[in-house]
Design a protein around this motif. Structure first.
Motif, short mmCIF file in Angstrom:
data_model
loop_
_atom_site.label_atom_id
_atom_site.label_comp_id
_atom_site.label_asym_id
_atom_site.label_seq_id
_atom_site.Cartn_x
_atom_site.Cartn_y
_atom_site.Cartn_z
N GLY A 84 -2.73 -4.79 -3.65
CA GLY A 84 -2.09 -6.07 -3.33
C GLY A 84 -3.05 -7.22 -3.13
N ASP A 85 -4.31 -7.11 -3.57
CA ASP A 85 -5.25 -8.22 -3.41
C ASP A 85 -5.27 -9.15 -4.62
N LYS A 86 -4.32 -8.93 -5.54
CA LYS A 86 -4.17 -9.73 -6.75
C LYS A 86 -5.37 -9.61 -7.69
N LYS A 87 -6.06 -8.48 -7.58
CA LYS A 87 -7.17 -8.18 -8.48
C LYS A 87 -6.94 -6.79 -9.08
N LEU A 88 -7.38 -6.61 -10.31
CA LEU A 88 -7.14 -5.35 -11.00
C LEU A 88 -8.04 -4.24 -10.46
N GLU A 183 1.78 8.17 -12.71
CA GLU A 183 1.68 6.95 -13.51
C GLU A 183 1.94 5.72 -12.66
N PRO A 184 1.32 4.59 -13.00
CA PRO A 184 1.58 3.35 -12.27
C PRO A 184 3.03 2.91 -12.43
N PHE A 185 3.60 2.38 -11.35
CA PHE A 185 5.01 2.02 -11.37
C PHE A 185 5.23 0.90 -10.35
N ASP A 186 5.71 -0.25 -10.83
CA ASP A 186 5.96 -1.39 -9.94
C ASP A 186 7.31 -1.21 -9.26
N PHE A 187 7.30 -0.42 -8.19
CA PHE A 187 8.54 -0.04 -7.50
C PHE A 187 9.26 -1.25 -6.90
N GLY A 188 8.51 -2.19 -6.35
CA GLY A 188 9.13 -3.35 -5.70
C GLY A 188 9.25 -4.57 -6.58
N HIS A 189 8.88 -4.47 -7.85
CA HIS A 189 8.91 -5.59 -8.81
C HIS A 189 8.20 -6.82 -8.25
N ASP A 190 7.04 -6.58 -7.62
CA ASP A 190 6.29 -7.66 -7.00
C ASP A 190 4.88 -7.79 -7.56
N GLY A 191 4.58 -7.08 -8.64
CA GLY A 191 3.27 -7.14 -9.24
C GLY A 191 2.26 -6.20 -8.60
N ILE A 192 2.65 -5.53 -7.52
CA ILE A 192 1.79 -4.54 -6.87
C ILE A 192 2.28 -3.16 -7.29
N TYR A 193 1.40 -2.37 -7.85
CA TYR A 193 1.81 -1.10 -8.44
C TYR A 193 1.70 0.06 -7.45
N GLU A 194 2.73 0.90 -7.48
CA GLU A 194 2.72 2.17 -6.77
C GLU A 194 2.42 3.28 -7.78
N LEU A 195 2.40 4.52 -7.30
CA LEU A 195 2.21 5.67 -8.17
C LEU A 195 3.47 6.52 -8.17
N LYS A 196 3.99 6.75 -9.36
CA LYS A 196 5.16 7.62 -9.51
C LYS A 196 4.67 8.96 -10.03
N GLY A 197 4.99 10.04 -9.30
CA GLY A 197 4.45 11.33 -9.67
C GLY A 197 5.42 12.48 -9.50
N VAL A 198 5.00 13.66 -9.96
CA VAL A 198 5.81 14.87 -9.90
C VAL A 198 4.94 16.04 -9.46
N ILE A 199 5.47 16.84 -8.52
CA ILE A 199 4.80 18.05 -8.06
C ILE A 199 5.77 19.21 -8.23
N SER A 200 5.29 20.33 -8.76
CA SER A 200 6.14 21.49 -8.98
C SER A 200 6.27 22.33 -7.71
N TYR A 217 4.45 6.70 -4.37
CA TYR A 217 3.49 6.53 -3.29
C TYR A 217 2.87 5.14 -3.35
N SER A 218 2.86 4.44 -2.21
CA SER A 218 2.26 3.11 -2.13
C SER A 218 0.83 3.23 -1.62
N ILE A 219 -0.14 2.81 -2.44
CA ILE A 219 -1.53 2.78 -2.00
C ILE A 219 -1.73 1.68 -0.97
N LYS A 220 -1.08 0.54 -1.16
CA LYS A 220 -1.22 -0.57 -0.22
C LYS A 220 -0.75 -0.18 1.18
N GLU A 221 0.39 0.50 1.24
CA GLU A 221 0.97 0.87 2.53
C GLU A 221 0.56 2.27 2.99
N LYS A 222 -0.11 3.01 2.10
CA LYS A 222 -0.56 4.38 2.39
C LYS A 222 0.60 5.26 2.87
#
Length: 236
Positions: A84-88, A183-200, A217-222
């Motif tokens: 969420g720091d607006k940098k890649l 995979e990266p996934f913009d869950f909140g449609h705010d330009g900050i990407y979360e991670l969408k994943g699957v565990i067996s 999973y949100s990296i910003k919010e941990k």
């Protein structure tokens, strides 16, 4: 002394034969100057690369090298803003191969350093076989059950349950695998990407696949922002 020399020889050998896997020119800190981001490693086969290293440099003589701590099949790198720091940030991932074929990953911020890696726990599930051919899957205070009655005959035969549906096996905990998809996934449609994943999730052995945990999973919010447990109803 001999072990130390062998170790040093291996490290030097890896560095000597390291090759460029991928290279991009992208502005990572928002100063208008592109950084050169290089993913390097040593080819063990045509698709498996060991000793993956991320190198970042720019025209201002800045340079850093990050040992990602893993080798992988078909590694790749992508760029998204996760914190969420607006940098890649740099997202590197690749697969372990083998029967599990789990995902290895590393996410690096030019300004904040390591954000996440395979060594970090994203989703800590509690699982257990329950009586009446059910499996409990719990995360913090949330929980659900997976119906195992379709495996009744097999579980009785393997002495996991008796004919009355009582659990009699040696190990009550289920097998929770590593991350199989991420995979990266913009869950909140705010330009900050979360991670969408699957565990067996497996039953009495790893191949006894009974379901999956799907998470965001949100990296910003941990923290986990979304979690769903699904049952596997068919597999060839």
């Amino acid at each position: 002394m001999k072990k130390t020399l062998i170790f040093m020889f291996l490290i030097i050998s890896i560095l000597m034969f390291s090759e460029i896997i991928d290279q991009k020119s992208i502005d990572l800190n928002g100063d208008g100057i592109n950084e050169k981001i290089t993913l390097e490693g040593t080819y063990i086969s045509s698709i498996y690369i060991d000793g993956l290293t991320l190198n970042i440099s720019n025209s201002t003589n800045y340079s850093t090298s990050i040992n990602l701590g893993f080798g992988a099949y078909n590694p790749e790198m992508e760029f998204y803003d996760f914190d969420g720091d607006k940098k890649l940030d740099v997202f590197v991932k690749g697969y372990s191969g083998g029967s599990g074929n789990y995902l290895y990953y590393y996410i690096y911020s030019y300004t904040n350093g390591k954000l996440l890696s395979s060594d970090d726990t994203i989703l800590d599930l509690e699982t257990a076989f329950m009586d009446n051919f059910k499996a409990l899957v719990k995360y913090k205070n949330a929980y659900t059950y997976i119906d195992l009655s379709d495996r009744k005959d097999e579980y009785i035969k393997t002495k996991t349950y008796n004919k009355y549906g009582q659990f009699i096996g040696k190990f009550k905990e289920l097998f929770v695998g590593g991350i199989g998809e991420l995979e990266p996934f913009d869950f909140g449609h705010d330009g900050i990407y979360e991670l969408k994943g699957v565990i067996s999730i497996s039953g009495i052995y790893h191949a006894d696949r009974i379901g999956y945990a799907h998470f965001v999973y949100s990296i910003k919010e941990k923290r986990i922002r979304w979690l769903e447990i699904s049952k596997l109803i068919y597999a060839k």
